[in-house]
Design a protein around this motif. Structure first.
Motif, short mmCIF file in Angstrom:
data_model
loop_
_atom_site.label_atom_id
_atom_site.label_comp_id
_atom_site.label_asym_id
_atom_site.label_seq_id
_atom_site.Cartn_x
_atom_site.Cartn_y
_atom_site.Cartn_z
N PHE A 188 0.84 -1.20 0.00
CA PHE A 188 0.00 0.00 0.00
C PHE A 188 0.88 1.27 0.00
N PRO A 189 0.40 2.36 -0.60
CA PRO A 189 1.19 3.60 -0.68
C PRO A 189 1.32 4.26 0.69
N ASP A 190 2.52 4.61 1.08
CA ASP A 190 2.75 5.24 2.37
C ASP A 190 1.97 6.53 2.53
N GLU A 191 1.87 7.30 1.44
CA GLU A 191 1.22 8.61 1.55
C GLU A 191 -0.28 8.49 1.80
N ASP A 192 -0.87 7.37 1.40
CA ASP A 192 -2.31 7.18 1.61
C ASP A 192 -2.63 6.67 3.02
N TYR A 193 -1.72 5.93 3.59
CA TYR A 193 -1.94 5.34 4.91
C TYR A 193 -0.71 5.57 5.78
N PRO A 194 -0.45 6.81 6.18
CA PRO A 194 0.80 7.12 6.87
C PRO A 194 0.99 6.41 8.19
N HIS A 195 -0.09 6.20 8.93
CA HIS A 195 0.06 5.54 10.23
C HIS A 195 0.33 4.05 10.07
N LEU A 196 -0.33 3.44 9.10
CA LEU A 196 -0.02 2.04 8.81
C LEU A 196 1.41 1.90 8.30
N ALA A 197 1.84 2.85 7.50
CA ALA A 197 3.21 2.79 6.99
C ALA A 197 4.22 2.85 8.11
N ALA A 198 3.92 3.61 9.16
CA ALA A 198 4.85 3.76 10.28
C ALA A 198 5.03 2.46 11.06
N VAL A 199 4.04 1.59 10.97
CA VAL A 199 4.13 0.32 11.73
C VAL A 199 4.13 -0.88 10.79
N ARG A 200 4.44 -0.66 9.53
CA ARG A 200 4.35 -1.72 8.51
C ARG A 200 5.02 -3.03 8.94
N PRO A 201 6.23 -3.02 9.53
CA PRO A 201 6.88 -4.29 9.88
C PRO A 201 6.10 -5.12 10.91
N HIS A 202 5.18 -4.48 11.60
CA HIS A 202 4.46 -5.17 12.69
C HIS A 202 3.03 -5.56 12.31
N LEU A 203 2.60 -5.20 11.13
CA LEU A 203 1.20 -5.40 10.76
C LEU A 203 0.80 -6.87 10.68
N ARG A 204 1.75 -7.74 10.46
CA ARG A 204 1.41 -9.16 10.38
C ARG A 204 0.82 -9.68 11.69
N GLN A 205 1.07 -8.95 12.78
CA GLN A 205 0.51 -9.38 14.06
C GLN A 205 -1.02 -9.36 14.05
N ILE A 206 -1.60 -8.56 13.16
CA ILE A 206 -3.06 -8.44 13.10
C ILE A 206 -3.70 -9.77 12.76
N THR A 207 -3.00 -10.63 12.02
CA THR A 207 -3.58 -11.91 11.61
C THR A 207 -3.44 -12.99 12.68
N ALA A 208 -2.72 -12.69 13.75
CA ALA A 208 -2.57 -13.66 14.83
C ALA A 208 -3.83 -13.68 15.70
#
Length: 231
Positions: A188-208
């Motif tokens: 996803f584009p960083d500029e569209d979702y800046p807060h998600l971009a800031a935590v991108r390396p950790h987003l996989r935790q959402i599927t746990a």
């Protein structure tokens, strides 16, 4: 148990076609086998009669209807959840152990998870869970109304989380969903979702599974709510 007619003295225990005398627990065993049969829930009154070698109408001498049988099965599984469970001296650890046992049981019996999450059995095993859980909160120092309210909130949250984890998906669907989500998170584009971009390396935790983390938060919240005079 309230949903059966067994033990009333009015049930006439006659042999089935195979010469077996029916008992409520035998019917529950057979129904559970059909529910958990490979290929999907196969429980019907007709199939249950075949499984037991009995006329299907014989089931109604022990259970008011199929729904009453399902509630009795749910209460049986609650009893299995508590097998070997002995509350320890620490109320929070004991409550955590109870929650994990409930979660594990729901995963072992996924086709009954939703039923167990939304229905009351009013059976002896459900009453025992309530008695133990409320007793743990009373021992922590909560007042009677607070112990009842907090335990109701706690066990409902545990059941809901467990039912989510136990939900049956089509073969491969869960992994396919995770792969698709991982691809979206990676592109996803960083500029569209800046807060998600800031935590991108950790987003996989959402599927746990949320169960461990939410359980920790529930126990922490209860510990914080214990009346100060009880500390």
């Amino acid at each position: 148990m309230a949903t059966t007619r067994a033990g009333s003295g009015r049930v006439r225990r006659r042999p089935t076609r195979s010469g077996v005398i029916l008992e409520p627990e035998m019917i529950i065993d057979a129904a559970l086998r059909l529910i958990e049969a490979p290929g999907g829930n196969a429980l019907t009154v007709r199939r249950l009669g075949v499984e037991l070698g009995a006329d299907p109408s014989a089931i109604y001498r022990y259970f008011r209807d199929l729904d009453a049988l399902l509630i009795a099965i749910a209460d049986r599984l609650i009893g299995e959840t508590l097998a070997g469970f002995v509350p320890g001296p620490d109320w929070a650890d004991s409550l955590r152990d109870m929650a994990r046992r409930v979660h594990d049981s729901m995963l072992r019996h996924p086709r009954l998870a939703q039923l167990r999450a939304i229905r009351f059995t009013a059976g002896p095993n459900e009453l025992r869970v309530d008695d133990i859980g409320i007793g743990l909160l009373l021992s922590a120092g909560f007042s009677a109304p607070d112990a009842v309210r907090h335990f109701g909130d706690f066990i409902d949250a545990v059941l809901a989380l467990a039912a989510m984890d136990a939900a049956e998906l089509a073969p491969g669907q869960e992994e396919a969903d995770k792969r698709a989500l991982a691809k979206v998170y990676a592109t996803f584009p960083d500029e569209d979702y800046p807060h998600l971009a800031a935590v991108r390396p950790h987003l996989r935790q959402i599927t746990a599974s949320p169960f461990p983390g939410v359980l920790d938060k529930l126990i922490a919240a209860l510990s914080e709510a214990v009346p100060r005079s009880s500390h």
